[in-house]
Design an enzyme around this catalytic site. Sequence first.
Site: not given
Length: 376
Positions: A192, A214-216, A300-302, A348
């Site tokens: 991110n 993250n698109p946000s 999470s992305t992580g 998360h």
Amino acid sequence: MRYADPSANRDLLGNRTLLFIFICAFALVTLLQQILYSKSYIKRYFEFYKEPLEFNSTRCLELRQEILEVKVLSMVKQSELFERWKSLQICKWAMDASEASLFKSTLSRCCNAPNFLFTTQKNTPVETNLRYEVESSGLYHIDQEIFKMFPKEMPYYRSQFKKCAVVGNGGILKNSGCGKEINSADFVFRCNLPPISGIYTTDVGEKTDVVTVNPSIIIDRFHKLEKWRRPFFSVLQRYENASVLLPAFYNVRNTLVSFRVKYMLDDFQSRQPVYFFHPQYLSSVSRYWLSLGVRARRISTGLILVTAALELCEEVHLFGFWAFPMNPSGFFITHHYYDNVKPKPGFHAMPSEIFTFLRMHSRGILRVHTGTCNCC
């Protein structure tokens, strides 16, 4: 004329004496417990000043078991978990080839990052109706224009890289001095668009091979790239030629803004590749970790990157992964190494994820770095 009963005074005196004896006994027991605990604590404290012990030494096997015997995070107080984790730091981590191989084989069967981490022309042919990860969003039809955005096949293969660093954004990285060690990895994943230049480089390094977006972030900070695009392009340039990875097919809201990143980089004639997570991979990874007890609305992305790294790399090192307000020594830290903005509650399950990583560290599957680094 009334006379006091002497026996009543004796009873009162006796009761007071018993109460005094009870209080003294309680205080003595409490003091002995503190002394015994202090001896144990002092013993563990001074262990940190010895030479590191081998990971498979008798003492280290005991310390590893102290972590592994905690099956769920709620079994122990946070302070007790921290104490066990600190004690384990005297042990020089080493990968357990058998444990790591077994874990990776389960990932290969369930998730298969070397074939399905990204959407490719091989795994997503033209005219495919691709199902979003959030199934309520329905299907996305892959026409010829979208098909051309995909790489012909996955750019990475199984165990391609010897040593990988997956860098989270936790405040545990601040003042760690881990930048050189992160840079020394063969492949570096980041999450991110974190800041890596200037005052941060010493702690977090600057080498980046894959960075997720993250698109946000694009929606909130860069107005969906509908107007000015150069500010966002400038941010991506900080990562030089790193691949940009987006969840375009997580839900409908993410799709167009993710495509705009690809269009923008093409317009600026950038060499940075743009890839999209395959929704099948994301769904498989979520189900896998749910089966291991990580329950969250969305992992999470992580955790997604760690999962991929375990298949693509021989040895995986985690930096900046910590989900508690205090570090293992009990000092308060910021949520991120660059700010103290908290995540949305209930989205998360970060403490559960980190606890899982600590157990994997103890098994020799991956290494979690939570202290200072002395590299190179």
